[in-house]
Design a protein around this motif. Structure first.
Motif, PDB file in Angstrom:
ATOM      1  N   LEU A  97       1.366  -2.115   9.185  1.00  0.00           N
ATOM      2  CA  LEU A  97       1.753  -2.465  10.543  1.00  0.00           C
ATOM      3  C   LEU A  97       0.535  -2.455  11.463  1.00  0.00           C
ATOM      4  O   LEU A  97       0.310  -3.385  12.248  1.00  0.00           O
ATOM      5  CB  LEU A  97       2.822  -1.471  11.038  1.00  0.00           C
ATOM      6  CG  LEU A  97       3.161  -1.471  12.525  1.00  0.00           C
ATOM      7  CD1 LEU A  97       3.796  -2.798  12.929  1.00  0.00           C
ATOM      8  CD2 LEU A  97       4.104  -0.312  12.871  1.00  0.00           C
ATOM      9  N   ALA A 113       5.404   5.347   4.888  1.00  0.00           N
ATOM     10  CA  ALA A 113       4.095   5.859   5.292  1.00  0.00           C
ATOM     11  C   ALA A 113       2.995   4.854   4.941  1.00  0.00           C
ATOM     12  O   ALA A 113       2.057   4.644   5.715  1.00  0.00           O
ATOM     13  CB  ALA A 113       3.826   7.201   4.623  1.00  0.00           C
ATOM     14  N   PHE A 173       3.236   1.879   7.367  1.00  0.00           N
ATOM     15  CA  PHE A 173       2.657   2.186   8.674  1.00  0.00           C
ATOM     16  C   PHE A 173       1.224   1.641   8.771  1.00  0.00           C
ATOM     17  O   PHE A 173       0.837   1.040   9.773  1.00  0.00           O
ATOM     18  CB  PHE A 173       2.697   3.707   8.875  1.00  0.00           C
ATOM     19  CG  PHE A 173       1.953   4.201  10.077  1.00  0.00           C
ATOM     20  CD1 PHE A 173       2.235   3.723  11.345  1.00  0.00           C
ATOM     21  CD2 PHE A 173       0.974   5.175   9.939  1.00  0.00           C
ATOM     22  CE1 PHE A 173       1.549   4.199  12.459  1.00  0.00           C
ATOM     23  CE2 PHE A 173       0.287   5.656  11.040  1.00  0.00           C
ATOM     24  CZ  PHE A 173       0.570   5.166  12.298  1.00  0.00           C
ATOM     25  N   ASN A 174       0.465   1.800   7.693  1.00  0.00           N
ATOM     26  CA  ASN A 174      -0.905   1.281   7.682  1.00  0.00           C
ATOM     27  C   ASN A 174      -0.927  -0.247   7.774  1.00  0.00           C
ATOM     28  O   ASN A 174      -1.792  -0.826   8.428  1.00  0.00           O
ATOM     29  CB  ASN A 174      -1.618   1.723   6.404  1.00  0.00           C
ATOM     30  CG  ASN A 174      -1.743   3.227   6.326  1.00  0.00           C
ATOM     31  OD1 ASN A 174      -2.566   3.817   7.014  1.00  0.00           O
ATOM     32  ND2 ASN A 174      -0.900   3.853   5.530  1.00  0.00           N
TER      33      ASN A 174
END
Ligand code: HEM
Lengths: 130, 131
Positions: A40, A34, A37-38
């Motif tokens: 990315l 999670a 994800f940021n």
């Protein structure tokens, strides 16, 4: 208004079991992903913004801390992927016997190590793959 | 006398059924993420370099932007649901729990939109080079 949703049973009601470790690791790896994800999206935004922004990201990712984070993310990804498939198999009512669950846990660990090592090898030592 | 209707009161207890859709979407996004994440990793490893030029060219070509936006959407949704469960488990104080869930949801949506916008921007501004 928000309705009450059921919680996971709390840790201290369990006797230690081998399945606990894989379950906790699934949650931990999900949290790592999670956060990843940021990163990315940060990387994509930098590529969209231009060379100066992109170089800053490369600088951070290229540092030893960045490389360590990337390796950790990779490990979390591989584990979460394979253990997630194990979960999905359970959801279809398969593999729930004690011995089967023990065996699939071992397969998850093996597959995780292999995939992480393979991606790590290609990423760090180069070579064409696709 | 309560200001809550009997229906509202009963809704706060027992099965709310909303758990079914949470569970289901978590599975659907999980299954979607398997091919998409593997595709993403394999493609990245196959790029000639991770310099901005090579990355932008790949992001802009063919179906890449469509698949990337799907990846971002599925990842954000799956992650939002997953983080929700974790927050619900560990935060005891009701007000803090609601605030955390609110923040997490908004943030996931925001990041997914930002990522999709970046992909579109690259796709629409990168000239296609032959070969
Ligand atoms: C690559 C394919 C993936 C598969 C097959 C997968 C599968 C799953 C499954 C089946 C669950 C539910 C586990 C349970 O019932 O306790 C889950 C939970 C979760 N996943 Fe994934 N996942 C994937 C990728 C991701 C990614 C990319 C992220 C983050 C960006 C993520 C974050 C999470 C989180 C935070 C949870 C909640 C963990 C918990 O409740 O303990 N997953 N995943």
């Amino acid at each position: 208004m928000m309705r009450e949703r059921p919680l996971s049973p709390h840790l201290d009601i369990y006797k230690f079991a081998y399945t606990m470790a894989t379950s906790i690791a699934h949650r931990a790896s999900g949290i790592v992903l999670a956060f990843g994800f940021n990163l990315l999206v940060w990387w994509l935004m930098a590529a969209a913004a231009g060379p100066a922004a992109y170089e800053r990201v490369q600088g951070v990712v290229g540092s030893w801390l960045g490389q360590l984070a990337l390796a950790g993310w990779l490990l979390a990804f591989a584990y979460h992927l394979f253990n997630g498939l194990r979960h999905l198999n359970w959801d279809m009512g398969r593999g729930l016997e004690r011995a089967e669950a023990r065996r699939s846990a071992l397969w998850v660990v093996i597959a995780t190590v292999v995939l992480t090592a393979w991606i790590g090898y290609v990423a760090f030592f180069g070579g064409e793959t696709a | 006398m309560s200001l809550q209707s009997p229906l509202t009161r009963v809704r706060g207890r027992g099965s709310a059924k909303s758990g079914v859709s949470h569970w289901w979407v978590q599975r659907v996004t999980a299954v979607t993420l398997v091919p998409l994440t593997l595709w993403f990793v394999v493609k990245l490893l196959g790029l000639p370099s991770l310099n901005i030029g090579d990355v932008r060219e790949w992001v802009a070509e063919g179906w890449t932007p469509v698949l990337l936006i799907m990846l971002l959407g599925a990842m954000a949704w799956h992650s939002a649901l997953g983080v929700q469960v974790v927050l619900e488990d560990y935060i005891r104080l009701k007000s803090l729990k609601v605030a955390a869930l609110f923040t997490s949801t908004i943030f996931h949506v925001l990041v997914a939109i930002a990522g999709s916008y970046a992909v579109l921007r690259i796709a629409l501004t990168t000239p296609i080079t032959a070969g």
